[in-house]
Design a protein around this motif. Structure first.
Motif, PDB file in Angstrom:
ATOM      1  N   GLU A  11      51.520  16.023  -6.358  1.00  0.00           N
ATOM      2  CA  GLU A  11      50.671  17.197  -6.636  1.00  0.00           C
ATOM      3  C   GLU A  11      50.144  17.833  -5.340  1.00  0.00           C
ATOM      4  O   GLU A  11      49.747  18.996  -5.329  1.00  0.00           O
ATOM      5  CB  GLU A  11      49.449  16.792  -7.488  1.00  0.00           C
ATOM      6  CG  GLU A  11      49.761  16.234  -8.868  1.00  0.00           C
ATOM      7  CD  GLU A  11      50.156  14.750  -8.847  1.00  0.00           C
ATOM      8  OE1 GLU A  11      50.179  14.137  -7.755  1.00  0.00           O
ATOM      9  OE2 GLU A  11      50.465  14.223  -9.929  1.00  0.00           O
TER      10      GLU A  11
ATOM     11  N   GLY B  75      46.361  27.048  -7.438  1.00  0.00           N
ATOM     12  CA  GLY B  75      46.736  26.305  -6.235  1.00  0.00           C
ATOM     13  C   GLY B  75      45.582  25.849  -5.368  1.00  0.00           C
ATOM     14  O   GLY B  75      45.810  25.190  -4.352  1.00  0.00           O
TER      15      GLY B  75
ATOM     16  N   ASP C 163      49.353  21.538  -6.663  1.00  0.00           N
ATOM     17  CA  ASP C 163      49.989  21.830  -7.950  1.00  0.00           C
ATOM     18  C   ASP C 163      48.914  21.755  -9.046  1.00  0.00           C
ATOM     19  O   ASP C 163      48.756  20.722  -9.710  1.00  0.00           O
ATOM     20  CB  ASP C 163      51.123  20.833  -8.202  1.00  0.00           C
ATOM     21  CG  ASP C 163      51.833  21.121  -9.507  1.00  0.00           C
ATOM     22  OD1 ASP C 163      51.466  22.112 -10.177  1.00  0.00           O
ATOM     23  OD2 ASP C 163      52.751  20.356  -9.857  1.00  0.00           O
TER      24      ASP C 163
ATOM     25  N   ASP D 224      48.894  23.120 -11.808  1.00  0.00           N
ATOM     26  CA  ASP D 224      49.447  23.111 -13.174  1.00  0.00           C
ATOM     27  C   ASP D 224      49.821  21.698 -13.619  1.00  0.00           C
ATOM     28  O   ASP D 224      50.107  21.471 -14.789  1.00  0.00           O
ATOM     29  CB  ASP D 224      50.714  23.993 -13.250  1.00  0.00           C
ATOM     30  CG  ASP D 224      50.362  25.464 -13.125  1.00  0.00           C
ATOM     31  OD1 ASP D 224      49.253  25.828 -13.574  1.00  0.00           O
ATOM     32  OD2 ASP D 224      51.168  26.226 -12.552  1.00  0.00           O
ATOM     33  N   SER D 225      49.830  20.749 -12.686  1.00  0.00           N
ATOM     34  CA  SER D 225      50.217  19.383 -13.059  1.00  0.00           C
ATOM     35  C   SER D 225      49.126  18.811 -13.979  1.00  0.00           C
ATOM     36  O   SER D 225      47.940  19.109 -13.800  1.00  0.00           O
ATOM     37  CB  SER D 225      50.375  18.510 -11.811  1.00  0.00           C
ATOM     38  OG  SER D 225      49.103  18.341 -11.221  1.00  0.00           O
TER      39      SER D 225
END
Ligand SMILES: Cc1cc2nc3c(=O)[nH]c(=O)nc-3n(C[C@H](O)[C@H](O)[C@H](O)COP(=O)(O)OP(=O)(O)OC[C@H]3O[C@@H](n4cnc5c(N)ncnc54)[C@H](O)[C@@H]3O)c2cc1C
Length: 435
Positions: free
Chosen positions: A289, A246, A194, A196-197
């Motif tokens: 994540e 990703g 993840d 974008d976390s």
């Protein structure tokens, strides 16, 4: 053990002004520079691609091109970064100019620059010996599918990282004084992270001056798990963007080994491969994540931080380095912190620099070796100074200087110890070096 004596007749397959051994950051830049400076140049590389630790080791990011947001390392290394960026294969972080990159586009860009400059590539060729007569290295001996071959040169640049050519030629090396080598680390690529976390977004961009960029929130939780999880020795972790959603590179594994000892290196490679999958499993089970991640690639070789370094005409000391001593023959810079990793625990000594430091030309040459230069990880520096200068930006800049110096010595027909420093510095400035 018993010893066999083997005699061989070996064809000389090429004769060059400059022969560069090793196609990593230092070596491919050295070869491009020497060729652009008019020298007939060969580059010997054991893999079928260029980039060394950057591409075979997934070592990301390339550190560092800037200090306080100003470009410090210029010339052909910076041109390479800009070309890679234009291909969509690099992202230059602000402030310190760390460069995140795509390893496949790196290989392509480096190969294009070498071929455009007219460098003769001997890839998939392992440097296994050299012939030295009257103190002068005459030929590098290589092994490849054609058999054993010799490549003749007037000047040689050792950019093998491990100082293989210098070692084969008998150059004295830096003493270890009983200290242990920095550990090996196998990098790997995780897909399905993840990215974008907030934690990963913050951790995968290494742009802050004076800060270790490891991912502290994950490190602290991992350290708290040593009783509940079967955790191998680990460092960091450091994550770096691969410029696609990703995916991150992970620098986390570590093993004590001497990479110049084949059996020790083999053991460490096997242990580290196990650890890649053990650590991925721990990340997947414990961190949101990484819940859906998988290993998308393990570096071709375990990453080597430290092995042999030549004992040069000048050895850069940590004291000189921390005082940013400027030498009359300064040809390259260092901006990375002094960064010494412990091989026993996941610990690290880090000392940040107040300003860029320097590398003198004399740290690239050894006494009594009139046609040999060393560039990159095998320069002449003590452990402290080396622990900063080992990063790729500095290695590329040393490669540029070694390539220009070898071409200049070939034009003037002089030993490397008698290179005209005034002309060398002028040539480097003409190439765009910011000296
Ligand atoms: C875990 C780890 C983390 C790191 N982190 C960073 C970082 O964040 N930023 C950074 O900039 N740097 C980092 N580094 C350091 C950096 O990657 C290396 O020090 C740097 O790549 C050295 O460049 P080089 O050209 O001297 O040697 P290398 O990159 O090792 O290149 C040597 C080349 O020579 C070839 N070669 C070697 N022996 C032979 C032989 N006998 N015959 C033919 N070819 C041969 C190799 O295949 C390779 O292509 C890290 C290194 C490690 C291991």
């Amino acid at each position: 053990m018993h010893i066999l004596t083997i005699q061989k007749s070996v064809p000389v397959v090429g004769v060059y002004d400059v022969v560069v051994c090793g196609g990593g950051p230092a070596g491919f830049i050295a070869a491009v520079t020497a060729a652009r400076e008019g020298a007939q140049t060969a580059l010997i590389e054991r893999f079928g691609f260029l980039g060394g630790m950057a591409t075979a080791g997934y070592v990301t990011p390339i550190s560092e091109f800037k200090f306080d947001d100003a470009v410090v390392i210029g010339g052909i290394p910076w041109e390479f970064i800009q070309r890679l960026e234009a291909m969509g294969g690099a992202f230059v972080e602000p402030t310190i100019g760390n460069v995140a990159f795509d390893p496949e586009l790196y290989k392509l860009c480096a190969q294009r620059m070498a071929l455009e400059a007219g460098v003769h590539l001997y890839m998939n060729s392992y440097l296994s010996g050299c012939v030295r007569q009257d103190g002068v290295i005459r030929q590098a001996i290589i092994e490849n599918k054609n058999g054993t071959e010799a490549v003749e040169g007037r000047y040689f640049i050792d950019a093998t990282g491990d100082a293989d050519l210098a070692h084969l030629a008998g150059v004295p090396m830096q003493p270890m004084n009983g200290e242990s080598l920095q550990p090996l680390s196998t990098y790997f690529i995780l897909q399905g992270v993840d990215t974008d976390s907030p934690i990963i977004r913050e951790a995968m961009h290494h742009s802050k001056q004076g800060e270790n960029c490891h991912c502290l929130p994950i490190r602290e939780r991992l350290l708290g798990m040593t009783k509940t999880e079967d955790l191998p020795n680990f460092g960091g972790p450091w994550f770096c963007t691969l410029l696609r959603d990703g995916a991150v590179t992970v620098n986390m594994t570590r093993a004590a080994a001497d990479a110049c000892d084949n059996r020790d290196y083999t053991r460490a490679e096997c242990e580290l491969r196990e650890d890649v999958f053990r650590l991925t499993d721990v990340l997947r089970r414990n961190f949101e994540e990484f819940r859906n991640c998988r290993v998308a690639g393990v570096s071709v070789q375990a990453g080597i931080r430290e092995t042999r370094r030549i004992r040069g005409v000048h050895t850069i000391t940590g004291q000189e380095y921390l005082s940013a001593v400027h030498y009359p023959d300064s040809i390259a810079h260092g901006m990375h912190p002094i960064d010494i990793h412990s091989s026993q625990q996941g610990q690290q000594y880090t000392h940040f620099l107040d300003r860029p430091s320097y590398v003198p030309y004399r740290a690239l040459i050894a006494p009594d070796y009139p046609n040999l230069l060393a560039a990159g990880r095998c320069l002449s520096a003590d452990r402290q100074a080396f622990a900063s200068l080992r990063v790729q930006g500095s290695c590329m800049e040393m490669g540029q200087a070694a390539g220009a110096a070898a071409a200049l010595c070939a034009q003037e027909d002089v030993p490397v110890q008698q290179a005209d420093i005034f002309r060398l510095l002028a040539r480097l400035r003409a190439l765009g070096a910011l000296l």
